[in-house]
Scaffold this motif. Structure first.
Motif, mmCIF file in Angstrom:
data_model
loop_
_atom_site.group_PDB
_atom_site.id
_atom_site.type_symbol
_atom_site.label_atom_id
_atom_site.label_comp_id
_atom_site.label_asym_id
_atom_site.label_seq_id
_atom_site.Cartn_x
_atom_site.Cartn_y
_atom_site.Cartn_z
ATOM 1 N N ILE A 103 0.846 -1.186 0.000
ATOM 2 C CA ILE A 103 0.000 0.000 0.000
ATOM 3 C C ILE A 103 0.888 1.245 0.000
ATOM 4 C CG2 ILE A 103 -1.668 1.371 1.323
ATOM 5 C CD1 ILE A 103 -2.892 -1.040 -0.031
ATOM 6 N N GLU A 104 0.587 2.146 -0.907
ATOM 7 C CA GLU A 104 1.295 3.421 -0.997
ATOM 8 C C GLU A 104 0.267 4.530 -0.800
ATOM 9 O OE1 GLU A 104 2.808 5.864 -4.775
ATOM 10 O OE2 GLU A 104 3.860 3.946 -4.520
ATOM 11 N N ILE A 105 0.453 5.348 0.219
ATOM 12 C CA ILE A 105 -0.472 6.443 0.501
ATOM 13 C C ILE A 105 0.001 7.681 -0.261
ATOM 14 C CG2 ILE A 105 -1.455 7.933 2.281
ATOM 15 C CD1 ILE A 105 -2.427 5.014 2.319
ATOM 16 N N GLU A 106 -0.868 8.197 -1.103
ATOM 17 C CA GLU A 106 -0.521 9.321 -1.974
ATOM 18 C C GLU A 106 -1.234 10.578 -1.472
ATOM 19 O OE1 GLU A 106 -1.039 9.821 -6.695
ATOM 20 O OE2 GLU A 106 0.209 8.117 -6.091
ATOM 21 N N ILE A 107 -0.448 11.593 -1.136
ATOM 22 C CA ILE A 107 -1.010 12.843 -0.658
ATOM 23 C C ILE A 107 -0.559 13.980 -1.566
ATOM 24 C CG2 ILE A 107 -1.119 12.077 1.740
ATOM 25 C CD1 ILE A 107 1.489 13.553 2.240
ATOM 26 N N THR A 108 -1.223 15.126 -1.454
ATOM 27 C CA THR A 108 -0.835 16.292 -2.249
ATOM 28 C C THR A 108 -0.032 17.250 -1.391
ATOM 29 O OG1 THR A 108 -2.887 17.443 -1.727
ATOM 30 C CG2 THR A 108 -2.862 16.102 -3.732
ATOM 31 N N GLU A 109 0.745 18.096 -2.067
ATOM 32 C CA GLU A 109 1.584 19.055 -1.355
ATOM 33 C C GLU A 109 0.769 20.036 -0.518
ATOM 34 O OE1 GLU A 109 3.980 20.032 -5.167
ATOM 35 O OE2 GLU A 109 5.122 20.723 -3.464
ATOM 36 N N SER A 110 -0.364 20.475 -1.057
ATOM 37 C CA SER A 110 -1.115 21.556 -0.418
ATOM 38 C C SER A 110 -1.568 21.201 0.988
ATOM 39 C CB SER A 110 -2.327 21.927 -1.277
ATOM 40 O OG SER A 110 -3.165 20.805 -1.465
ATOM 41 N N MET A 111 -1.844 19.921 1.258
ATOM 42 C CA MET A 111 -2.337 19.550 2.585
ATOM 43 C C MET A 111 -1.247 19.628 3.651
ATOM 44 S SD MET A 111 -2.689 15.382 2.579
ATOM 45 C CE MET A 111 -3.720 15.311 1.120
ATOM 46 N N LEU A 112 0.027 19.653 3.231
ATOM 47 C CA LEU A 112 1.113 19.597 4.197
ATOM 48 C C LEU A 112 1.266 20.892 4.981
ATOM 49 C CD1 LEU A 112 3.809 17.788 2.040
ATOM 50 C CD2 LEU A 112 2.313 16.782 3.768
ATOM 51 N N ILE A 113 0.969 22.025 4.344
ATOM 52 C CA ILE A 113 1.218 23.307 5.004
ATOM 53 C C ILE A 113 0.237 23.586 6.122
ATOM 54 C CG2 ILE A 113 -0.215 24.722 3.477
ATOM 55 C CD1 ILE A 113 2.024 26.818 3.610
#
Length: 554
Positions: free
Chosen positions: A415-425
């Motif tokens: 399983i690879e969890i894919e997130i976007t950059e914008s949620m990190l800030i």
């Protein structure tokens, strides 16, 4: 290699290594005996540097012994350049005077990379306007300033009318030309202290502040509408692209940034219902109507309950086409409306906890499929799952992942969890904590659409990431545009330096593939190799492809 330059107590050059010759553009035989600072310091810095020398670089200001300093120097040609300089000292035998060694490094290229990364972090690459990340930072500051100064904030949410029609009929290049022109016109009509951002697609945000009145806000809205109505020529044809504008007002910072955008968004949709090409102010009545208007959300809820959602999988491959992993993609087939694009319903779901229900549906579907492939004897491939920010930080996320991995007896490495950059800030500490927990489950973590949102080297270092996916907007013209190619190459090199895997998404042509290969990218995803396929069709690929374990390559 660092430049090594030895000087005496008067600043006269004693030694000048080959690296110094190359960097400063002059031979040792030509410069030895001359004062380093007189020849290579900028005019405005010479006095400061000579004072530092007179104090044997022990004074608190200026250049200091054994401390790395960032300075501007000048080559023999007169060209200024940024440098890092560290000074060490040595006492001459039988002499109380000191000699000094300058360890000098040209950081021009590093600064260019930092500048590019800063641009990627805070600017929309197409329009050069602020991106969503930068908008939220600036808007938060503007709201705080408004509280202190009792100012009025006016946020314009602008959506281009009929943009999709032009984009679909003339192509994406024409659409890009139009968006760039819109950005130029907005810059022309706005003040230097106004915030201008592109949220994405054909949506823009303007933020005005100061001693505003209803009349001045209305006048500004009319100016924006007027400048956008002007003819734009694309492919030798004239087009008019009017806009719908929603306006939300906050007095003395009384409305927070998220609510301002939400209110303006509601008002913008009201402008569309009023015939487009106009502006509307947000009112509480509009907010109440929007709150009650949950038809789309009810449809999404029904889709979950009536099994209208399904999964397809798009392979990620090597340049030779060898499968290394898959990305799970959701599809919605409505019985009367037909196929509804994820780009349409996912953003709506993200505004509520429906996105959590959708995320859990995807997780269960993927694990079921992996279990079936395992039971049928197929070699296993890791599958990436896109997780929204709201879902990632919800308390149930980690327990749910753990329970489902145990339920289907699937190792987390698949399983690879894919997130976007914008949620990190939004909450970096929480994200780091959650991602570390995922790593303990043996799951890989990837950042999707890298380069379009938040790109801070300091945060990339502390985030437990495995994969950076180069956004398709850069890949699309990486083979024809130097700027896009440089961005892609920077991301690939960044990934390598951080010991991450880079994947280029949106590969559609052989030319793009070759360009990315030359940059050192090793993994690819896109229509050039495979379109998304059902689990059944993917299983057929697994029987004929020479599958390798992607997780073992990271």
């Amino acid at each position: 290699m660092d430049c090594i330059i030895s000087i005496n107590w008067q600043g006269h050059i004693l030694e000048f290594n080959p690296a110094a010759e190359r960097t400063l553009g002059i031979l040792k035989t030509q410069i030895c005996g001359h004062c380093f600072f007189e020849n290579f310091a900028l005019n405005e810095d010479k006095k400061t540097f000579m004072v530092s020398l007179s104090h044997q670089f022990s004074h608190a200001s200026g250049l200091v012994l054994d401390r790395r300093s960032k300075v501007q120097l000048m080559r023999a040609s007169g060209q200024a350049f940024p440098a890092e300089i560290t000074i060490t000292s040595a006492r001459i035998s039988m002499d109380k005077r000191l000699e000094f060694t300058l360890h000098l490094r040209d950081v021009t290229q590093e600064q260019k990379i930092q500048s590019r990364l800063h641009f990627l972090a805070y600017k929309n690459p197409l329009t050069h306007l602020s991106n969503r990340t930068h908008l939220m930072l600036e808007l938060n500051l503007a709201v705080e300033d408004a509280k202190l100064n009792n100012d009025v904030l006016a946020l314009f949410f602008l959506d281009l009318d009929n943009f999709k029609k032009i984009n679909d009929t003339l192509g994406h290049k024409a659409g890009d030309i139009l968006l760039v022109e819109v950005a130029s016109r907005l810059n022309a009509v706005c003040g230097e202290n106004d915030i201008i951002a592109r949220l994405g697609g054909d949506e823009f945000i303007l933020v005005l502040s100061g001693d505003l009145t209803s009349e001045s806000i209305g006048e500004k809205a009319q100016q924006v509408l007027a400048v956008l109505r002007d003819v734009i020529t694309i492919k030798e044809k004239n087009y008019r692209i009017p806009a719908s504008i929603g306006i939300a007002i906050s007095e003395s910072g009384s409305v927070n940034p998220d609510e301002l955008i939400q209110h303006a968004d509601i008002a913008m949709y009201h402008a569309k219902t009023k015939g487009r090409d106009n502006f509307q102010l947000y009112t509480q009545l509009l907010g109440d109507q929007a709150h009650e208007d949950g038809e789309y959300e009810r449809r999404i809820q029904a889709a979950l309950e009536l099994n209208q959602l399904s999964m397809v999988y798009q392979p990620k491959v090597t340049a030779q086409g060898t499968l290394v992993s898959l990305e799970a993609l959701i599809r919605w087939h409505h019985p009367t409306l037909g196929n509804i694009s994820p780009a349409e319903f996912i953003p709506i779901a993200e505004q509520s906890n429906l996105i959590v229900a959708i995320g859990e549906f995807v997780i269960v579907s993927v694990l079921k499929t992996l279990k079936q492939w395992f039971d049928q004897g197929y070699q296993m491939l890791p599958v990436s799952i896109n997780i929204a920010g709201r879902h990632l930080v919800c308390p149930e996320f980690l327990p749910f992942i753990k329970s489902q991995l145990a339920r289907y007896n699937i190792d987390g490495k698949y399983i690879e969890i894919e997130i976007t950059e914008s949620m990190l800030i939004e909450d970096i500490d929480t994200c780091v904590s959650i991602l570390n927990e995922l790593k303990l489950l043996n799951c890989n973590v990837s950042v999707d659409d890298f380069g379009t949102g938040y790109s801070s080297l300091s945060y990339l270092k502390i985030l437990p990431l495995d994969i950076l996916k180069i956004d398709r907007s850069f890949v699309a013209e990486s083979d024809v545009k130097n700027e896009d190619a440089e961005i892609c190459a920077t991301i690939v090199n960044l990934a390598k330096s951080l010991k991450l895997t880079a994947i280029a998404e949106g590969i559609e042509t052989k030319s793009q593939l070759i360009a990315l290969q030359k940059m050192g990218c090793e993994y690819f995803q896109g229509f050039y190799f495979h379109r998304p396929k059902s689990a059944e069709n993917i299983s057929k690929l697994l029987t004929i492809k020479n599958v390798i374990q992607y997780s073992e390559t990271l």
